[in-house]
Scaffold this motif. Sequence first.
Motif, PDB file in Angstrom:
ATOM      1  N   SER A   1       0.828  -1.206   0.000  1.00  0.00           N
ATOM      2  CA  SER A   1       0.000   0.000   0.000  1.00  0.00           C
ATOM      3  C   SER A   1       0.862   1.254   0.000  1.00  0.00           C
ATOM      4  O   SER A   1       1.992   1.251   0.490  1.00  0.00           O
ATOM      5  N   LEU A   2       0.296   2.302  -0.552  1.00  0.00           N
ATOM      6  CA  LEU A   2       0.884   3.640  -0.491  1.00  0.00           C
ATOM      7  C   LEU A   2      -0.255   4.637  -0.369  1.00  0.00           C
ATOM      8  O   LEU A   2      -1.365   4.376  -0.855  1.00  0.00           O
ATOM      9  N   ARG A   3       0.035   5.772   0.232  1.00  0.00           N
ATOM     10  CA  ARG A   3      -0.932   6.871   0.245  1.00  0.00           C
ATOM     11  C   ARG A   3      -0.283   8.100  -0.364  1.00  0.00           C
ATOM     12  O   ARG A   3       0.735   8.601   0.131  1.00  0.00           O
ATOM     13  N   LEU A   4      -0.865   8.565  -1.435  1.00  0.00           N
ATOM     14  CA  LEU A   4      -0.420   9.793  -2.073  1.00  0.00           C
ATOM     15  C   LEU A   4      -1.173  10.972  -1.489  1.00  0.00           C
ATOM     16  O   LEU A   4      -2.346  10.865  -1.134  1.00  0.00           O
ATOM     17  N   SER A   5      -0.481  12.095  -1.418  1.00  0.00           N
ATOM     18  CA  SER A   5      -1.087  13.342  -0.964  1.00  0.00           C
ATOM     19  C   SER A   5      -0.863  14.405  -2.018  1.00  0.00           C
ATOM     20  O   SER A   5       0.128  14.375  -2.747  1.00  0.00           O
TER      21      SER A   5
ATOM     22  N   GLY B   1     -12.284  -0.628  -5.628  1.00  0.00           N
ATOM     23  CA  GLY B   1     -12.113  -1.604  -4.564  1.00  0.00           C
ATOM     24  C   GLY B   1     -10.700  -1.664  -4.016  1.00  0.00           C
ATOM     25  O   GLY B   1     -10.467  -2.267  -2.972  1.00  0.00           O
ATOM     26  N   ARG B   2      -9.737  -1.050  -4.708  1.00  0.00           N
ATOM     27  CA  ARG B   2      -8.347  -1.033  -4.238  1.00  0.00           C
ATOM     28  C   ARG B   2      -7.896   0.374  -3.850  1.00  0.00           C
ATOM     29  O   ARG B   2      -7.121   0.531  -2.910  1.00  0.00           O
ATOM     30  N   PHE B   3      -8.338   1.366  -4.579  1.00  0.00           N
ATOM     31  CA  PHE B   3      -7.929   2.750  -4.337  1.00  0.00           C
ATOM     32  C   PHE B   3      -9.099   3.524  -3.729  1.00  0.00           C
ATOM     33  O   PHE B   3     -10.264   3.287  -4.081  1.00  0.00           O
ATOM     34  N   THR B   4      -8.764   4.478  -2.874  1.00  0.00           N
ATOM     35  CA  THR B   4      -9.770   5.352  -2.287  1.00  0.00           C
ATOM     36  C   THR B   4      -9.288   6.791  -2.342  1.00  0.00           C
ATOM     37  O   THR B   4      -8.197   7.095  -1.850  1.00  0.00           O
ATOM     38  N   ILE B   5     -10.089   7.644  -2.928  1.00  0.00           N
ATOM     39  CA  ILE B   5      -9.767   9.066  -2.966  1.00  0.00           C
ATOM     40  C   ILE B   5     -10.551   9.758  -1.865  1.00  0.00           C
ATOM     41  O   ILE B   5     -11.714   9.421  -1.597  1.00  0.00           O
TER      42      ILE B   5
ATOM     43  N   VAL C   1      -5.805  16.597  -0.938  1.00  0.00           N
ATOM     44  CA  VAL C   1      -6.518  15.431  -1.443  1.00  0.00           C
ATOM     45  C   VAL C   1      -5.578  14.235  -1.337  1.00  0.00           C
ATOM     46  O   VAL C   1      -4.357  14.374  -1.474  1.00  0.00           O
ATOM     47  N   TYR C   2      -6.167  13.077  -1.065  1.00  0.00           N
ATOM     48  CA  TYR C   2      -5.384  11.863  -0.857  1.00  0.00           C
ATOM     49  C   TYR C   2      -5.814  10.770  -1.826  1.00  0.00           C
ATOM     50  O   TYR C   2      -6.952  10.740  -2.296  1.00  0.00           O
ATOM     51  N   LEU C   3      -4.886   9.870  -2.076  1.00  0.00           N
ATOM     52  CA  LEU C   3      -5.207   8.653  -2.812  1.00  0.00           C
ATOM     53  C   LEU C   3      -4.593   7.486  -2.054  1.00  0.00           C
ATOM     54  O   LEU C   3      -3.369   7.313  -2.061  1.00  0.00           O
ATOM     55  N   GLN C   4      -5.433   6.740  -1.371  1.00  0.00           N
ATOM     56  CA  GLN C   4      -4.991   5.538  -0.673  1.00  0.00           C
ATOM     57  C   GLN C   4      -5.007   4.390  -1.663  1.00  0.00           C
ATOM     58  O   GLN C   4      -6.064   4.088  -2.239  1.00  0.00           O
TER      59      GLN C   4
ATOM     60  N   VAL D   1       5.290   6.156  -8.622  1.00  0.00           N
ATOM     61  CA  VAL D   1       4.947   4.942  -7.880  1.00  0.00           C
ATOM     62  C   VAL D   1       5.490   3.760  -8.662  1.00  0.00           C
ATOM     63  O   VAL D   1       5.169   3.589  -9.847  1.00  0.00           O
ATOM     64  N   THR D   2       6.310   2.955  -8.001  1.00  0.00           N
ATOM     65  CA  THR D   2       6.866   1.770  -8.635  1.00  0.00           C
ATOM     66  C   THR D   2       6.467   0.549  -7.817  1.00  0.00           C
ATOM     67  O   THR D   2       6.759   0.498  -6.616  1.00  0.00           O
ATOM     68  N   VAL D   3       5.810  -0.391  -8.463  1.00  0.00           N
ATOM     69  CA  VAL D   3       5.359  -1.608  -7.786  1.00  0.00           C
ATOM     70  C   VAL D   3       6.152  -2.782  -8.353  1.00  0.00           C
ATOM     71  O   VAL D   3       6.059  -3.084  -9.545  1.00  0.00           O
ATOM     72  N   SER D   4       6.909  -3.418  -7.497  1.00  0.00           N
ATOM     73  CA  SER D   4       7.729  -4.545  -7.931  1.00  0.00           C
ATOM     74  C   SER D   4       6.971  -5.855  -7.743  1.00  0.00           C
ATOM     75  O   SER D   4       6.172  -5.998  -6.823  1.00  0.00           O
TER      76      SER D   4
END
Length: 128
Positions: A16-20, A65-69, A78-81, A124-127
């Motif tokens: 998980s990551l949370r963007l701001s 279902g995976r991301f929440t603004i 504003v956030y993006l979980q 955002v990098t997802v390995s």
Amino acid sequence: VQLQASGGGLVQAGGSLRLSCAASGRTFNNYAMGWFRQAPGKERDFVAAISWSGGMTYYEESVKGRFTISRDNAKNTVYLQMNSLKPEDTAVYYCAAASRSNIDYYSDYGEMDEYDFWGQGTLVTVSS
């Protein structure tokens, strides 16, 4: 409106990551806010958006279902979980602001042309 995105980084698949995105310069709650992303070699695509009041949200199908603004109008942020991240979520994520007058229809939230101001992007990098 000046927009400053942060919170990107490297995460393993499933993480998980949370963007701001912090806004300044104008009345924040006059703007709908959106997140877009651009993967290497691809066009910029819509991810999620939220109305000026926070009462309405809109998501691209693959992130439902995976991301929440969400937004905090008191903090002009504003956030993006992002949960259950996948390698295909790897991209530069941009926040953007759309004047309330630009949004006439629900589908307008997903249209880049409706957004007046853009932040600089956060990677955002997802390995796997």
